[in-house]
Write a protein that holds these residues in place. Sequence first.
Motif, PDB file in Angstrom:
ATOM      1  N   ALA A 284       0.843  -1.188   0.000  1.00 24.31           N
ATOM      2  CA  ALA A 284       0.000   0.000   0.000  1.00 24.31           C
ATOM      3  C   ALA A 284       0.883   1.245   0.000  1.00 24.31           C
ATOM      4  CB  ALA A 284      -0.911   0.006   1.218  1.00 24.31           C
ATOM      5  N   THR A 285       0.597   2.172  -0.913  1.00 27.00           N
ATOM      6  CA  THR A 285       1.427   3.378  -1.043  1.00 27.00           C
ATOM      7  C   THR A 285       0.676   4.659  -0.725  1.00 27.00           C
ATOM      8  OG1 THR A 285       0.897   3.462  -3.402  1.00 27.00           O
ATOM      9  CG2 THR A 285       2.951   2.337  -2.762  1.00 27.00           C
ATOM     10  N   LYS A 286      -0.664   4.634  -0.869  1.00 29.02           N
ATOM     11  CA  LYS A 286      -1.420   5.856  -0.664  1.00 29.02           C
ATOM     12  C   LYS A 286      -2.855   5.532  -0.265  1.00 29.02           C
ATOM     13  CE  LYS A 286      -2.842  10.153  -2.992  1.00 29.02           C
ATOM     14  NZ  LYS A 286      -2.799  10.918  -4.264  1.00 29.02           N
ATOM     15  N   VAL A 287      -3.394   6.306   0.657  1.00 25.94           N
ATOM     16  CA  VAL A 287      -4.818   6.220   1.004  1.00 25.94           C
ATOM     17  C   VAL A 287      -5.409   7.621   0.959  1.00 25.94           C
ATOM     18  CG1 VAL A 287      -4.723   4.107   2.384  1.00 25.94           C
ATOM     19  CG2 VAL A 287      -4.270   6.314   3.466  1.00 25.94           C
ATOM     20  N   SER A 288      -6.686   7.685   0.611  1.00 28.29           N
ATOM     21  CA  SER A 288      -7.381   8.968   0.548  1.00 28.29           C
ATOM     22  C   SER A 288      -8.868   8.695   0.661  1.00 28.29           C
ATOM     23  CB  SER A 288      -7.063   9.699  -0.760  1.00 28.29           C
ATOM     24  OG  SER A 288      -7.442   8.895  -1.871  1.00 28.29           O
ATOM     25  N   ASN A 289      -9.630   9.763   0.844  1.00 27.58           N
ATOM     26  CA  ASN A 289     -11.075   9.600   0.937  1.00 27.58           C
ATOM     27  C   ASN A 289     -11.756   9.883  -0.393  1.00 27.58           C
ATOM     28  OD1 ASN A 289     -10.790  10.790   4.210  1.00 27.58           O
ATOM     29  ND2 ASN A 289     -11.766   8.844   3.726  1.00 27.58           N
ATOM     30  N   GLU A 290     -12.710   9.044  -0.709  1.00 26.31           N
ATOM     31  CA  GLU A 290     -13.580   9.274  -1.863  1.00 26.31           C
ATOM     32  C   GLU A 290     -15.012   9.190  -1.350  1.00 26.31           C
ATOM     33  OE1 GLU A 290     -14.606   6.949  -5.964  1.00 26.31           O
ATOM     34  OE2 GLU A 290     -12.500   7.507  -5.631  1.00 26.31           O
ATOM     35  N   LYS A 291     -15.622  10.367  -1.174  1.00 23.33           N
ATOM     36  CA  LYS A 291     -16.914  10.458  -0.501  1.00 23.33           C
ATOM     37  C   LYS A 291     -16.786   9.836   0.893  1.00 23.33           C
ATOM     38  CE  LYS A 291     -19.643  10.648  -4.733  1.00 23.33           C
ATOM     39  NZ  LYS A 291     -20.746  10.062  -5.543  1.00 23.33           N
ATOM     40  N   ASN A 292     -17.554   8.816   1.223  1.00 24.40           N
ATOM     41  CA  ASN A 292     -17.499   8.224   2.557  1.00 24.40           C
ATOM     42  C   ASN A 292     -16.635   6.979   2.625  1.00 24.40           C
ATOM     43  OD1 ASN A 292     -19.253  10.156   3.679  1.00 24.40           O
ATOM     44  ND2 ASN A 292     -21.046   9.029   2.934  1.00 24.40           N
ATOM     45  N   GLN A 293     -15.876   6.718   1.577  1.00 27.00           N
ATOM     46  CA  GLN A 293     -15.050   5.514   1.540  1.00 27.00           C
ATOM     47  C   GLN A 293     -13.560   5.847   1.540  1.00 27.00           C
ATOM     48  OE1 GLN A 293     -16.979   3.493  -1.950  1.00 27.00           O
ATOM     49  NE2 GLN A 293     -17.332   1.841  -0.471  1.00 27.00           N
ATOM     50  N   VAL A 294     -12.775   4.807   1.688  1.00 29.95           N
ATOM     51  CA  VAL A 294     -11.324   4.938   1.655  1.00 29.95           C
ATOM     52  C   VAL A 294     -10.811   4.362   0.341  1.00 29.95           C
ATOM     53  CG1 VAL A 294      -9.135   4.313   2.739  1.00 29.95           C
ATOM     54  CG2 VAL A 294     -11.156   4.728   4.161  1.00 29.95           C
ATOM     55  N   ARG A 295     -10.056   5.155  -0.389  1.00 27.16           N
ATOM     56  CA  ARG A 295      -9.395   4.662  -1.598  1.00 27.16           C
ATOM     57  C   ARG A 295      -7.981   4.231  -1.225  1.00 27.16           C
ATOM     58  NH1 ARG A 295      -9.662   4.826  -7.025  1.00 27.16           N
ATOM     59  NH2 ARG A 295     -11.553   6.100  -6.978  1.00 27.16           N
ATOM     60  N   LEU A 296      -7.648   2.994  -1.491  1.00 28.05           N
ATOM     61  CA  LEU A 296      -6.319   2.461  -1.191  1.00 28.05           C
ATOM     62  C   LEU A 296      -5.609   2.145  -2.503  1.00 28.05           C
ATOM     63  CD1 LEU A 296      -5.376  -0.123   1.531  1.00 28.05           C
ATOM     64  CD2 LEU A 296      -4.508  -0.397  -0.787  1.00 28.05           C
ATOM     65  N   GLU A 297      -4.406   2.676  -2.649  1.00 22.72           N
ATOM     66  CA  GLU A 297      -3.614   2.454  -3.856  1.00 22.72           C
ATOM     67  C   GLU A 297      -2.367   1.636  -3.508  1.00 22.72           C
ATOM     68  OE1 GLU A 297      -2.886   6.144  -5.968  1.00 22.72           O
ATOM     69  OE2 GLU A 297      -4.725   7.016  -5.104  1.00 22.72           O
ATOM     70  N   THR A 298      -1.993   0.738  -4.407  1.00 24.14           N
ATOM     71  CA  THR A 298      -0.828  -0.118  -4.184  1.00 24.14           C
ATOM     72  C   THR A 298       0.270   0.203  -5.190  1.00 24.14           C
ATOM     73  OG1 THR A 298      -1.718  -1.872  -5.589  1.00 24.14           O
ATOM     74  CG2 THR A 298      -2.246  -1.975  -3.248  1.00 24.14           C
ATOM     75  N   GLU A 299       1.437  -0.314  -4.905  1.00 27.78           N
ATOM     76  CA  GLU A 299       2.624  -0.018  -5.701  1.00 27.78           C
ATOM     77  C   GLU A 299       2.484  -0.436  -7.156  1.00 27.78           C
ATOM     78  OE1 GLU A 299       7.080   0.027  -4.062  1.00 27.78           O
ATOM     79  OE2 GLU A 299       6.331  -1.988  -4.443  1.00 27.78           O
ATOM     80  N   ASP A 300       1.682  -1.452  -7.418  1.00 28.41           N
ATOM     81  CA  ASP A 300       1.506  -1.929  -8.792  1.00 28.41           C
ATOM     82  C   ASP A 300       0.310  -1.274  -9.477  1.00 28.41           C
ATOM     83  OD1 ASP A 300      -0.553  -3.058  -7.423  1.00 28.41           O
ATOM     84  OD2 ASP A 300      -0.142  -5.129  -8.011  1.00 28.41           O
ATOM     85  N   ASP A 301      -0.065  -0.071  -8.981  1.00 28.78           N
ATOM     86  CA  ASP A 301      -1.144   0.720  -9.572  1.00 28.78           C
ATOM     87  C   ASP A 301      -2.530   0.145  -9.317  1.00 28.78           C
ATOM     88  OD1 ASP A 301       0.673   2.593 -10.606  1.00 28.78           O
ATOM     89  OD2 ASP A 301       0.992   1.373 -12.401  1.00 28.78           O
ATOM     90  N   GLY A 302      -2.657  -0.776  -8.369  1.00 29.54           N
ATOM     91  CA  GLY A 302      -3.975  -1.265  -8.010  1.00 29.54           C
ATOM     92  C   GLY A 302      -4.726  -0.227  -7.184  1.00 29.54           C
ATOM     93  N   GLU A 303      -6.031  -0.119  -7.373  1.00 34.45           N
ATOM     94  CA  GLU A 303      -6.864   0.803  -6.613  1.00 34.45           C
ATOM     95  C   GLU A 303      -8.080   0.065  -6.066  1.00 34.45           C
ATOM     96  OE1 GLU A 303      -7.931   4.278  -8.751  1.00 34.45           O
ATOM     97  OE2 GLU A 303      -5.874   5.030  -8.922  1.00 34.45           O
ATOM     98  N   PHE A 304      -8.399   0.345  -4.789  1.00 31.49           N
ATOM     99  CA  PHE A 304      -9.481  -0.365  -4.119  1.00 31.49           C
ATOM    100  C   PHE A 304     -10.276   0.627  -3.277  1.00 31.49           C
ATOM    101  CE2 PHE A 304      -5.793  -3.009  -4.708  1.00 31.49           C
ATOM    102  CZ  PHE A 304      -6.290  -4.207  -5.210  1.00 31.49           C
ATOM    103  N   LEU A 305     -11.565   0.376  -3.136  1.00 34.32           N
ATOM    104  CA  LEU A 305     -12.423   1.190  -2.296  1.00 34.32           C
ATOM    105  C   LEU A 305     -12.955   0.365  -1.128  1.00 34.32           C
ATOM    106  CD1 LEU A 305     -14.573   3.288  -4.803  1.00 34.32           C
ATOM    107  CD2 LEU A 305     -12.818   4.154  -3.239  1.00 34.32           C
ATOM    108  N   PHE A 306     -12.867   0.926   0.086  1.00 35.18           N
ATOM    109  CA  PHE A 306     -13.326   0.231   1.290  1.00 35.18           C
ATOM    110  C   PHE A 306     -14.136   1.174   2.166  1.00 35.18           C
ATOM    111  CE2 PHE A 306      -9.248  -1.824   0.172  1.00 35.18           C
ATOM    112  CZ  PHE A 306      -9.708  -3.117  -0.047  1.00 35.18           C
ATOM    113  N   ASP A 307     -14.983   0.581   2.999  1.00 36.48           N
ATOM    114  CA  ASP A 307     -15.675   1.357   4.021  1.00 36.48           C
ATOM    115  C   ASP A 307     -14.754   1.653   5.200  1.00 36.48           C
ATOM    116  OD1 ASP A 307     -18.287   1.296   2.730  1.00 36.48           O
ATOM    117  OD2 ASP A 307     -18.284  -0.830   3.206  1.00 36.48           O
ATOM    118  N   ALA A 308     -13.780   0.777   5.419  1.00 37.18           N
ATOM    119  CA  ALA A 308     -12.802   0.960   6.494  1.00 37.18           C
ATOM    120  C   ALA A 308     -11.530   0.223   6.124  1.00 37.18           C
ATOM    121  CB  ALA A 308     -13.342   0.438   7.820  1.00 37.18           C
TER     122      ALA A 308
END
Length: 440
Positions: A222-246
């Motif tokens: 994991a390289t970066k986290v940020s908020n997208e509306k009420n969720q958490v956007r998690l980005e990984t080193e291989d350019d993967g992006e994921f959205l979570f509630d927590a």
Amino acid sequence: MKKYDAIIIGFGQGARTIATKLTAKKWKVALIEKNELMYGGSCVNIGCIPTKILEHDAREKKGYAAALKRRNDVTQRNRNTEFTSMQKNEWVDLYTGTGSFKSNHVITVDLGDRMEELEAEYIFIDTGSESSYPPIEGLKETKGIYNSTELQTLPEMPKKLGIIGAGNIGLEFASIYAMFGSKVTLFETGEQFMPKEEREVAEAVQHVLEDKEITIKLHAKATKVSNEKNQVRLETEDDGEFLFDAVLVATGRKPNTAYLKLEKTDIVVDEKGGIQVNDFLETAVEHVFALGDVRGGYQFTYITINDAKLIADHVLGKRDRKLSERQHVPYAIFIEPSFARVGLTESEAKKQGYQVLTNIAYVGGTTRSDIINDTRGLYKAVVNKETHEILGVTLFGDQAHELVNQVKMAMDNQIPYTYLRNQVVNHPVMSEIFNSLFDM
């Protein structure tokens, strides 16, 4: 300045053990805890007991809200019991404030509205550990990021949960929340799942977790986290992006020493911040001791309690325990079914030069598995080919967390593996598996 026979910083299970033993000898003790919600320590309030309640109730198919309420009720009851036990002890003065060193044997306690200075010949440090965070962009600013303590306080279960770190804490929370119904994704930076464990067993654990619909991402930093509306956007080193509630950050813990002002003493810490001690858990300062997580290394409540007993015996003149004589330490991961290990893996044993015999027994091969309707898991044993002593076992399946202690006692007493192989035990029980596991 108030003078005591002993001062204990931190009110964990080790501290309570030492306080009880010293006050039985009529020592006057000052016990300092900075947080009134932590009387009794991590195990009682945020660790072993509350998390295992959640695991138990999730396994029993109870709802998240009901499990959380029981967790909170039991935690409060146990915390109150711990507080009352010390409050009623006439030989203990309990201070709720932040204790730090002014000098080798003088402690300053910040009580909020005033400061107190305490002095004692004997001082015991039991301040435990705290969460360790990796350098991930946005980690401090992003809402919805939690450590293992904070996640347990959420009134509603996150529908989508990301977990950074696949160690003991990450695995336990992944299993718990998946059983409650969360869609869990587990991020492991390495290329192997459970890299320090037996490959056959680690693969079996991975398959079971994936059967729970837990997504396991390997080589996923994991390289970066940020908020997208009420969720958490998690980005990984291989350019993967994921959205979570927590998102749970479970990347380990470090000794909790930051506020102790150890620089004002002659106490020595290692490169990881753990307080260095001798064979009797005494620091570089005479009659100042450190126990449990604050030393670094194993971070288990039972280690802290054993540390406390060792220290108390030494201080009270018994002196028949030494840290160097502590034998095999088992550990368990309370996933479902449970995982446990004591001693060496096959690869570790071979690296140490042992000639080994190994064997695997599958839980599905036992009569007990038919009764409980659970065939998942396998047990693996490693023994010394020359001496027949057990070098280690890795257990995954029903009762693993209990049965590992039987093997630990056999190892401590150099009992050959053939003893467990030939034992007559009652039937039908899971410990019968040892008859086949050690049939080498």
